[in-house]
Design a protein around this motif. Structure first.
Motif, mmCIF file in Angstrom:
data_model
loop_
_atom_site.group_PDB
_atom_site.id
_atom_site.type_symbol
_atom_site.label_atom_id
_atom_site.label_comp_id
_atom_site.label_asym_id
_atom_site.label_seq_id
_atom_site.Cartn_x
_atom_site.Cartn_y
_atom_site.Cartn_z
ATOM 1 N N ALA A 52 0.849 -1.187 0.000
ATOM 2 C CA ALA A 52 0.000 0.000 0.000
ATOM 3 C C ALA A 52 0.889 1.243 0.000
ATOM 4 C CB ALA A 52 -0.903 -0.006 1.213
ATOM 5 N N LEU A 53 0.677 2.122 -0.957
ATOM 6 C CA LEU A 53 1.511 3.314 -1.091
ATOM 7 C C LEU A 53 0.613 4.490 -1.451
ATOM 8 C CD1 LEU A 53 4.405 4.493 -1.212
ATOM 9 C CD2 LEU A 53 4.402 3.983 -3.649
ATOM 10 N N SER A 54 0.735 5.546 -0.710
ATOM 11 C CA SER A 54 -0.053 6.735 -1.013
ATOM 12 C C SER A 54 0.752 7.972 -0.666
ATOM 13 C CB SER A 54 -1.373 6.728 -0.222
ATOM 14 O OG SER A 54 -1.111 6.775 1.169
ATOM 15 N N TYR A 55 0.452 9.054 -1.344
ATOM 16 C CA TYR A 55 1.109 10.327 -1.105
ATOM 17 C C TYR A 55 0.071 11.369 -0.685
ATOM 18 C CZ TYR A 55 5.213 8.418 -3.472
ATOM 19 O OH TYR A 55 6.296 7.650 -3.819
ATOM 20 N N VAL A 56 0.482 12.215 0.218
ATOM 21 C CA VAL A 56 -0.388 13.285 0.697
ATOM 22 C C VAL A 56 0.299 14.615 0.401
ATOM 23 C CG1 VAL A 56 -1.512 14.307 2.696
ATOM 24 C CG2 VAL A 56 -1.311 11.813 2.524
ATOM 25 N N ASP A 57 -0.401 15.523 -0.239
ATOM 26 C CA ASP A 57 0.147 16.835 -0.560
ATOM 27 C C ASP A 57 0.210 17.679 0.714
ATOM 28 O OD1 ASP A 57 0.829 19.330 -1.484
ATOM 29 O OD2 ASP A 57 -0.588 19.323 -3.153
#
Length: 336
Positions: A52-57
């Protein structure tokens, strides 16, 4: 405007008969009916679940409020088609990576309307890393509130005093900034980093269109030298009128401009440099260079240079011991 570099791989499969002419006779069935030759099927590759990989601005929350300025006012000048680069480096020696973002500028003669509306003159921005994903804009305090139509930047301790100095390439020239304990001083004039000029058909002199700089020790003397990519011969006065509908101006494509050679400067010590572009064999006026990378592609212990060009073959400069041989097409990276 950058092109993707692609490598084509051709696989040729040679299908061989199950029995060749040299096979022993007793390997051939007596019945006259040949036995089928089969191969075990290859095992299907084991599929691994993707992590699981996610980016948050977190740009705003981190304190970074940078907005790039192209200076566009309707004339559609060529540099407006490009963004600008930046650099991650520890400018204050506290062990954290700080962020420099290069900016454009307002075009001459079109400053006042924006200034009258309260807009500040655009400059590059330096954000100090305070830890825990928090940054503080220290542009003014660091001496970097300098109007300049920049394209790219590189940071390096060029004089060996323990802090990272800064070089910015852009439309019209260079900025070389010495780091004095976290405050930058413009030492471009005395550095010997002169990008040169070009002459138009009417005899007018114009500055360069420099794009991406990179530091490397090209001659193995222990001092970081400087390679600067250049794009095309362009100026406000010589901007080409291009149109798509026969009436309104559009942004011109780079093929309408002459290329401009990259430059290589040898570090002489004490923040003094000498242009060795010709002596080192990296002059090429056909190039329209945007991207640069340094690597030792042949593992000979010398840094080689890859240059990505716009609408021209890309370069691979092999380092032969302080001088270079361009082998991009021969090495298979020149064209896609």
């Amino acid at each position: 405007m950058n092109r993707r570099l692609a490598a084509a791989v051709v696989v040729v499969a040679l299908l061989l008969p199950s029995c060749g002419p040299d096979a022993p006779a007793d390997d051939v069935p007596e019945s006259g009916s040949y036995a089928a030759v089969t191969a075990e099927p290859e095992a299907a590759p084991t599929e691994r679940p993707m992590a699981a990989l996610s980016y948050v601005d977190v740009t705003r929350a981190a304190g970074i409020d940078f907005v790039h300025e192209t200076g566009a006012y309707g004339r559609k000048l060529l540099p407006e088609t490009m963004g600008a680069g930046g650099a991650l480096f520890d400018y204050d020696g506290d062990g954290d990576q700080d962020i420099l973002l290069v900016n454009g500028d307002w075009w001459p003669g079109h400053e006042n309307p924006r200034a009258e509306q309260g807009a500040a003159r655009p400059t590059m921005h330096l954000y100090r890393n305070d830890g825990d994903w928090k940054f503080t804009d220290v542009t003014e305090a660091a001496g970097l509130a300098i109007p300049f139509y920049g394209m790219g930047a590189a940071a390096c301790d060029t004089d060996g005093d323990g802090d990272a100095d800064l070089f910015v390439a852009g439309v019209g020239g260079y900025l070389f900034l010495r780091n004095d304990g976290g405050v930058f001083v413009d030492v471009t004039a005395e550095s010997g980093l002169m990008p040169g000029t070009w002459t138009d058909s009417e005899g007018g002199e114009h500055g360069p269109f420099a794009t991406t700089p990179v530091f490397l020790d090209h001659d193995g003397d222990g001092r970081p030298d400087l390679f600067v990519a250049h794009y095309v011969h362009w100026s406000v006065e010589t901007d080409v009128f291009s149109t798509m509908n026969g009436r309104d101006k559009s942004y011109a494509i780079p093929t309408l401009y002459a290329g401009e050679s990259c430059r290589l400067f040898r570090n002489l010590g004490g923040n003094r440099f000498r242009d060795v572009t010709d002596a080192a064999g990296v002059r090429n006026d056909e190039g329209k260079s945007l991207g640069v990378a340094v690597l030792d592609f042949n593992d000979d212990g010398r840094p080689d240079i890859v240059v990505a060009n716009d609408t021209q073959p890309d370069y691979l400069y092999r380092n032969d011991g302080g001088t270079f041989t361009e082998i991009g097409v021969r090495a298979g990276i020149g064209v896609d």
